[in-house]
Design a protein around this motif. Sequence first.
Motif, PDB file in Angstrom:
ATOM      1  N   GLU A 107     -10.872   7.327   0.233  1.00 52.83           N
ATOM      2  CA  GLU A 107     -10.058   8.098   1.651  1.00 52.83           C
ATOM      3  C   GLU A 107      -8.782   7.419   1.512  1.00 52.83           C
ATOM      4  OE1 GLU A 107     -13.049   6.768   4.360  1.00 52.83           O
ATOM      5  OE2 GLU A 107     -11.777   4.980   4.914  1.00 52.83           O
ATOM      6  N   SER A 108      -7.729   8.156   2.169  1.00 52.53           N
ATOM      7  CA  SER A 108      -6.408   7.634   2.433  1.00 52.53           C
ATOM      8  C   SER A 108      -6.087   7.656   3.699  1.00 52.53           C
ATOM      9  CB  SER A 108      -5.493   8.238   1.311  1.00 52.53           C
ATOM     10  OG  SER A 108      -5.499   9.834   1.736  1.00 52.53           O
ATOM     11  N   LEU A 109      -5.153   6.948   4.012  1.00 54.70           N
ATOM     12  CA  LEU A 109      -4.409   6.569   5.353  1.00 54.70           C
ATOM     13  C   LEU A 109      -2.986   6.293   5.061  1.00 54.70           C
ATOM     14  CD1 LEU A 109      -7.175   4.830   7.355  1.00 54.70           C
ATOM     15  CD2 LEU A 109      -6.244   6.976   7.860  1.00 54.70           C
ATOM     16  N   PRO A 110      -2.290   7.005   5.951  1.00 56.77           N
ATOM     17  CA  PRO A 110      -0.570   6.372   5.694  1.00 56.77           C
ATOM     18  C   PRO A 110      -0.103   5.369   6.095  1.00 56.77           C
ATOM     19  CG  PRO A 110      -1.047   8.045   7.871  1.00 56.77           C
ATOM     20  CD  PRO A 110      -2.312   7.703   7.324  1.00 56.77           C
ATOM     21  N   PHE A 111       0.800   4.700   5.499  1.00 61.68           N
ATOM     22  CA  PHE A 111       1.648   3.597   5.802  1.00 61.68           C
ATOM     23  C   PHE A 111       2.718   4.091   6.648  1.00 61.68           C
ATOM     24  CE2 PHE A 111       1.079  -0.809   4.372  1.00 61.68           C
ATOM     25  CZ  PHE A 111      -0.081  -0.611   3.565  1.00 61.68           C
ATOM     26  N   SER A 112       3.005   3.572   7.783  1.00 58.06           N
ATOM     27  CA  SER A 112       4.006   4.498   8.903  1.00 58.06           C
ATOM     28  C   SER A 112       5.206   4.531   8.047  1.00 58.06           C
ATOM     29  CB  SER A 112       4.173   3.680  10.172  1.00 58.06           C
ATOM     30  OG  SER A 112       4.608   2.315   9.856  1.00 58.06           O
ATOM     31  N   ASP A 113       5.739   3.858   7.462  1.00 58.23           N
ATOM     32  CA  ASP A 113       7.138   3.869   6.745  1.00 58.23           C
ATOM     33  C   ASP A 113       7.439   2.974   5.545  1.00 58.23           C
ATOM     34  OD1 ASP A 113       8.022   1.537   7.899  1.00 58.23           O
ATOM     35  OD2 ASP A 113       8.207   2.509   9.792  1.00 58.23           O
ATOM     36  N   PRO A 114       8.509   3.036   4.802  1.00 63.09           N
ATOM     37  CA  PRO A 114       8.751   2.234   3.626  1.00 63.09           C
ATOM     38  C   PRO A 114       8.828   0.884   4.085  1.00 63.09           C
ATOM     39  CG  PRO A 114      10.102   3.990   3.647  1.00 63.09           C
ATOM     40  CD  PRO A 114       9.484   4.199   5.032  1.00 63.09           C
ATOM     41  N   ASP A 115       9.147   0.545   5.423  1.00 60.31           N
ATOM     42  CA  ASP A 115       9.282  -0.873   5.692  1.00 60.31           C
ATOM     43  C   ASP A 115       7.927  -1.486   5.878  1.00 60.31           C
ATOM     44  OD1 ASP A 115      11.921  -0.983   6.221  1.00 60.31           O
ATOM     45  OD2 ASP A 115      11.839  -0.341   8.223  1.00 60.31           O
ATOM     46  N   ASP A 116       6.649  -0.928   6.031  1.00 65.92           N
ATOM     47  CA  ASP A 116       5.458  -1.564   5.976  1.00 65.92           C
ATOM     48  C   ASP A 116       5.093  -1.882   4.674  1.00 65.92           C
ATOM     49  OD1 ASP A 116       4.713  -1.929   8.790  1.00 65.92           O
ATOM     50  OD2 ASP A 116       3.751   0.331   8.606  1.00 65.92           O
ATOM     51  N   VAL A 117       5.460  -1.032   3.527  1.00 64.39           N
ATOM     52  CA  VAL A 117       5.392  -1.138   2.150  1.00 64.39           C
ATOM     53  C   VAL A 117       6.124  -2.510   1.610  1.00 64.39           C
ATOM     54  CG1 VAL A 117       5.300  -0.120  -0.234  1.00 64.39           C
ATOM     55  CG2 VAL A 117       4.794   1.280   1.742  1.00 64.39           C
ATOM     56  N   ARG A 118       7.355  -2.579   2.314  1.00 64.36           N
ATOM     57  CA  ARG A 118       8.137  -3.926   1.798  1.00 64.36           C
ATOM     58  C   ARG A 118       7.374  -5.148   2.649  1.00 64.36           C
ATOM     59  NH1 ARG A 118      11.959  -0.121   3.706  1.00 64.36           N
ATOM     60  NH2 ARG A 118      13.160   0.656   1.948  1.00 64.36           N
ATOM     61  N   ARG A 119       6.665  -4.764   3.776  1.00 66.87           N
ATOM     62  CA  ARG A 119       6.352  -6.029   4.453  1.00 66.87           C
ATOM     63  C   ARG A 119       4.962  -6.463   3.459  1.00 66.87           C
ATOM     64  NH1 ARG A 119       2.909  -5.436   9.243  1.00 66.87           N
ATOM     65  NH2 ARG A 119       1.669  -7.309   9.279  1.00 66.87           N
ATOM     66  N   LEU A 120       4.110  -5.286   3.057  1.00 64.83           N
ATOM     67  CA  LEU A 120       3.037  -5.759   2.097  1.00 64.83           C
ATOM     68  C   LEU A 120       3.405  -6.436   0.793  1.00 64.83           C
ATOM     69  CD1 LEU A 120       0.346  -5.543   1.010  1.00 64.83           C
ATOM     70  CD2 LEU A 120       0.616  -3.273   0.530  1.00 64.83           C
ATOM     71  N   ALA A 121       4.455  -5.926   0.032  1.00 64.11           N
ATOM     72  CA  ALA A 121       5.236  -6.198  -1.182  1.00 64.11           C
ATOM     73  C   ALA A 121       5.707  -7.782  -0.858  1.00 64.11           C
ATOM     74  CB  ALA A 121       6.192  -5.381  -1.639  1.00 64.11           C
ATOM     75  N   GLN A 122       6.578  -7.891   0.197  1.00 61.27           N
ATOM     76  CA  GLN A 122       6.925  -9.398   0.554  1.00 61.27           C
ATOM     77  C   GLN A 122       5.471 -10.379   0.852  1.00 61.27           C
ATOM     78  OE1 GLN A 122      10.153 -10.436   0.241  1.00 61.27           O
ATOM     79  NE2 GLN A 122       9.017 -12.323   0.011  1.00 61.27           N
ATOM     80  N   ALA A 123       4.607  -9.762   1.555  1.00 63.37           N
ATOM     81  CA  ALA A 123       3.555 -10.722   1.873  1.00 63.37           C
ATOM     82  C   ALA A 123       2.356 -11.231   0.440  1.00 63.37           C
ATOM     83  CB  ALA A 123       2.417  -9.851   2.632  1.00 63.37           C
ATOM     84  N   LEU A 124       2.515 -10.261  -0.506  1.00 66.35           N
ATOM     85  CA  LEU A 124       2.244 -10.433  -1.703  1.00 66.35           C
ATOM     86  C   LEU A 124       2.663 -11.467  -2.594  1.00 66.35           C
ATOM     87  CD1 LEU A 124       1.092  -7.074  -3.114  1.00 66.35           C
ATOM     88  CD2 LEU A 124      -0.368  -8.920  -2.817  1.00 66.35           C
ATOM     89  N   LEU A 125       4.354 -11.497  -2.249  1.00 68.65           N
ATOM     90  CA  LEU A 125       5.109 -12.507  -3.041  1.00 68.65           C
ATOM     91  C   LEU A 125       4.978 -13.963  -2.148  1.00 68.65           C
ATOM     92  CD1 LEU A 125       8.280 -10.650  -3.735  1.00 68.65           C
ATOM     93  CD2 LEU A 125       6.719 -11.362  -5.294  1.00 68.65           C
ATOM     94  N   ASP A 126       4.686 -13.782  -0.940  1.00 66.29           N
ATOM     95  CA  ASP A 126       4.555 -15.192  -0.104  1.00 66.29           C
ATOM     96  C   ASP A 126       3.312 -15.539   0.112  1.00 66.29           C
ATOM     97  OD1 ASP A 126       7.438 -14.697   0.421  1.00 66.29           O
ATOM     98  OD2 ASP A 126       7.025 -13.873   2.520  1.00 66.29           O
ATOM     99  N   LEU A 127       2.352 -15.146  -0.724  1.00 69.80           N
ATOM    100  CA  LEU A 127       1.074 -15.587  -0.857  1.00 69.80           C
ATOM    101  C   LEU A 127       1.069 -17.015  -1.406  1.00 69.80           C
ATOM    102  CD1 LEU A 127      -2.049 -14.685  -0.305  1.00 69.80           C
ATOM    103  CD2 LEU A 127      -2.080 -14.189  -2.924  1.00 69.80           C
ATOM    104  N   PRO A 128       0.556 -17.917  -0.656  1.00 68.62           N
ATOM    105  CA  PRO A 128       0.709 -19.401  -1.061  1.00 68.62           C
ATOM    106  C   PRO A 128      -0.224 -19.639  -2.193  1.00 68.62           C
ATOM    107  CG  PRO A 128       0.078 -19.251   1.405  1.00 68.62           C
ATOM    108  CD  PRO A 128      -0.003 -17.862   0.758  1.00 68.62           C
ATOM    109  N   ALA A 129       0.409 -20.547  -3.169  1.00 70.75           N
ATOM    110  CA  ALA A 129      -0.433 -21.060  -4.233  1.00 70.75           C
ATOM    111  C   ALA A 129      -1.416 -22.074  -3.983  1.00 70.75           C
ATOM    112  CB  ALA A 129       0.578 -21.448  -5.188  1.00 70.75           C
TER     113      ALA A 129
END
Length: 138
Positions: A38-60
Motif C-alpha cells: 500500500e502507499s500513502l502520500p507524504f504531504s510535501d517535499p519538506d517531509d521527504v527532506r526531513r526524512l532524509a535529514q533524520a537518516l543523516l542524523d541517526l546517531p552512531a
Amino acid sequence: MDPILSCRWYDREGEWALTVTHQATGWELMATAPRWSESLPFSDPDDVRRLAQALLDLPAEPEPYECEWQLSRTDRERTHFATFALGLDPTDDHRPYLAYQSYHHTGQATGLGLEVICENPPVDHLRAQAHAFLTGHP
C-alpha cells in the motif's frame, strides 16, 4: 520514477520494502509485504527532506532517537492512515529500525492495516540515498 529512499529485505516469506518515490500525484511512501502493499502520500517535499535529514542524523552511538510521520489519505467514506517511524530501539541495544503501521477507518470502525518493520536497516546505504536526495533537491 526511481525511488528516492528505499530499504528492501527478504525473509522466508518473501520481499519486504519501505520506499519513498515521487509520483505524478506527489511524494508517496510505499510499504510492501510479501502478499500485500500500500502507499500513502507524504504531504510535501519538506517531509521527504526531513526524512532524509533524520537518516543523516541517526546517531552512531546508542542513545534515544526517533522521528515519526503521520500519513493519511481519504477515499470516499474510508480513511487510510499510518505512522512511519525511524529510530534506535531502546529495548534492543539501540538497534536502528524503520517501522510502518497502517490503519483503516470506515464509519464507526477502525482496523489494523499493514505492518512493515525493518530491524537493523542498511544505515550506510540509506544515508547515501539521503545525501544524494538532499544534494539533488535543495
